[in-house]
Design an enzyme around this catalytic site. Structure first.
Site, short mmCIF file in Angstrom:
data_model
loop_
_atom_site.label_atom_id
_atom_site.label_comp_id
_atom_site.label_asym_id
_atom_site.label_seq_id
_atom_site.Cartn_x
_atom_site.Cartn_y
_atom_site.Cartn_z
N TYR A 1 0.80 -1.22 0.00
CA TYR A 1 0.00 0.00 0.00
C TYR A 1 0.84 1.28 0.00
O TYR A 1 0.31 2.38 -0.19
CB TYR A 1 -0.97 0.02 1.18
CG TYR A 1 -2.05 -1.05 1.12
CD1 TYR A 1 -2.15 -1.92 0.05
CD2 TYR A 1 -2.98 -1.17 2.15
CE1 TYR A 1 -3.14 -2.90 0.01
CE2 TYR A 1 -3.98 -2.13 2.11
CZ TYR A 1 -4.05 -3.00 1.04
OH TYR A 1 -5.03 -3.95 1.01
N LYS B 1 5.06 -14.37 3.00
CA LYS B 1 5.11 -15.29 1.86
C LYS B 1 6.57 -15.31 1.41
O LYS B 1 6.91 -15.03 0.25
CB LYS B 1 4.16 -14.79 0.76
CG LYS B 1 3.84 -15.82 -0.30
CD LYS B 1 2.96 -16.97 0.19
CE LYS B 1 2.88 -18.04 -0.89
NZ LYS B 1 2.05 -19.20 -0.51
N ASP C 1 -1.10 -17.85 3.22
CA ASP C 1 -2.19 -18.71 2.75
C ASP C 1 -2.56 -19.73 3.83
O ASP C 1 -3.73 -19.94 4.13
CB ASP C 1 -1.84 -19.38 1.40
CG ASP C 1 -0.44 -19.98 1.36
OD1 ASP C 1 0.35 -19.75 2.30
OD2 ASP C 1 -0.13 -20.69 0.38
N ASP D 1 -4.19 -6.20 6.28
CA ASP D 1 -5.53 -5.73 5.91
C ASP D 1 -6.44 -6.95 5.71
O ASP D 1 -7.55 -7.00 6.23
CB ASP D 1 -5.42 -4.90 4.62
CG ASP D 1 -6.72 -4.20 4.27
OD1 ASP D 1 -7.58 -4.03 5.15
OD2 ASP D 1 -6.87 -3.82 3.09
N ASP E 1 -9.56 -8.77 8.58
CA ASP E 1 -10.98 -8.99 8.31
C ASP E 1 -11.37 -10.44 8.60
O ASP E 1 -12.44 -10.72 9.13
CB ASP E 1 -11.32 -8.65 6.85
CG ASP E 1 -11.45 -7.16 6.61
OD1 ASP E 1 -10.86 -6.38 7.39
OD2 ASP E 1 -12.13 -6.76 5.65
C1 IPM Z 1 -8.61 -0.86 6.84
C2 IPM Z 1 -9.33 -0.40 5.63
C3 IPM Z 1 -8.44 0.53 4.85
C4 IPM Z 1 -7.22 -0.23 4.39
C5 IPM Z 1 -9.12 1.18 3.67
C6 IPM Z 1 -10.38 1.86 4.07
C7 IPM Z 1 -8.18 2.10 2.93
O1 IPM Z 1 -9.74 -1.46 4.86
O2 IPM Z 1 -8.25 0.00 7.68
O3 IPM Z 1 -8.39 -2.05 7.00
O4 IPM Z 1 -7.24 -0.84 3.34
O5 IPM Z 1 -6.24 -0.19 5.09
MN MN Z 2 -9.35 -3.36 5.75
#
Ligand code: IPM
Ligand code: MN
Length: 364
Positions: free
Chosen positions: A138, A193, A225, A249, A253
């Site tokens: 990123y 990885k 993975d 990231d 989730d």
């Molecule tokens: C997070 C979010 C952000 C990211 C987005 C909103 C840019 O998904 O904080 O995890 O990708 O880091």
């Molecule tokens: Mn995120």
């Protein structure tokens, strides 16, 4: 001491969850005069109105505050010509410009929150994902190439300094925790990885160097993975997981989904001077303005904010307030009344928030 908190509500459900967290902070006995909230605009809605997703005055307000509290930003469809989302610039630019290199994402299963993993119930999942927050893939945000409409590239960046500081933080964090739930061992797992890319192999090399300074903490490696499977099958093995920006990231989730979803997941983005606090979830525009948003992730982020401020300023009042908020969230989830729809309850955002507020006020 008086603390200035920069508040950026953002888009979608951002204003609802952000207001919820502020209400809870205001309800903590003895804290009222301590925090001064200052609001600043940013995000997709502000971009639509002004052409600027992140005004300089907002940056300055955030930079100069003691801490930054955020709802959520970004709206699908509000985009730059290159196809990326404009509203995301607030959070992303803030990370880069304030050098918020550590994204701390606790994954905890609270009582009363149904876990999709059959074998795990309350208290049986409790680890922290430490996401490197300024480098990795990123870091190329806005800087990749886009040629002739037919070639696009983004580059993954790993630096020695970046790996050293995030790895050091991971081991220091492990020392403060009580070890993995499964075996009580203090453990830092590097998720990468390294078998495929040089950048990850270099990350692993530097991480391993840092690890030698922490012989009391077990060092562990896991390919990303395989990690996705392990976080579903044996989340209790993990204590602190450190990983590159994009991997963090993604797996945060996944981790969130195992403990009730994104609405239950707080996050703290920390640098040397600044701290930025928001839930891990996005702006959820489809449920915005309907009193359906789960405020607990942002409320728990506000608690992380208090704890970070408490450590920095050696302020036990804030540390006590943080614990008080966390206990109150635990209580209203356990008795069911504070559960929102996403975690199997019927409370709206405002009802769940009011319950946390009254728990915070009534606790002795
Ligand atoms: C997070 C979010 C952000 C990211 C987005 C909103 C840019 O998904 O904080 O995890 O990708 O880091
Ligand atoms: Mn995120």
């Amino acid at each position: 001491m008086q603390y200035t908190i920069a508040v950026v509500q953002g888009d979608g459900i951002g204003p609802e969850v952000c207001s919820a967290a502020i209400e809870v902070l205001r309800a903590v006995p003895g804290l009222a005069g301590t925090l001064e909230f200052r609001e600043f605009p940013a995000g997709a809605t502000h971009f639509q109105a002004t052409g600027d997703a992140f005004p300089e005055s907002t940056f300055e307000g955030c930079r100069d505050a003691h801490a930054i509290l955020h709802g959520a930003a970004g709206l699908p469809g509000v985009m730059y010509p290159d196809g990326t989302e404009a509203g995301l610039d607030f959070g992303l630019q803030l990370r880069f410009r304030l050098d918020l290199y550590a994204n701390v994402r606790p994954i905890r299963l609270y009582p009363g929150v149904a876990c999709p993993l059959r074998r795990f119930d309350a208290g049986k999942i409790d680890y922290v994902i430490l996401r490197e927050n300024t480098e990795g893939l990123y870091a190329s945000r806005g800087g990749g190439t886009l040629l002739r409409g037919e070639v696009a590239t983004d580059t993954l960046v790993v630096t020695r300094k970046g790996v050293e500081r995030i790895s050091t933080m991971a081991f220091e964090l492990a020392r403060k925790r009580n070890g993995a739930l499964r075996d009580g061992k203090r453990r830092v797992t590097l998720c990468d990885k390294a078998n495929v890319l040089r950048s990850y192999a270099f990350f692993r090399k530097v991480f391993t160097e840092v690890a030698t300074q922490y012989p009391d903490v077990e060092m562990d490696y896991c390919m990303v993975d395989a990690m996705t499977a392990h976080l579903v099958e044996r989340p209790d093995f993990y204590d602190v997981i450190v990983t590159e920006n994009m991997f963090g990231d993604i797996i945060s989730d996944l981790g969130a989904a195992t403990v009730g979803g994104m609405g239950m997941s707080p996050s703290a983005e920390l640098g040397e001077r600044n701290g930025f606090f928001q839930a891990s979830h996005g702006s959820a525009p489809t449920i915005a303005g309907q009193n359906l948003a789960n405020p607990h992730g942002t409320i728990l982020s506000a608690a992380l904010m208090l704890r970070w401020l408490a450590d920095r300023h050696a302020d036990p009042v804030l540390a006590a307030a943080a614990s008080r908020i966390e206990r109150s969230v635990t209580e209203v989830l356990a008795n069911g009344a504070g559960r929102t729809r996403d975690i199997g309850g019927t409370a709206g955002t405002t009802e769940a928030t009011a319950l946390v507020c009254s728990a915070v006020q009534s606790e002795r």
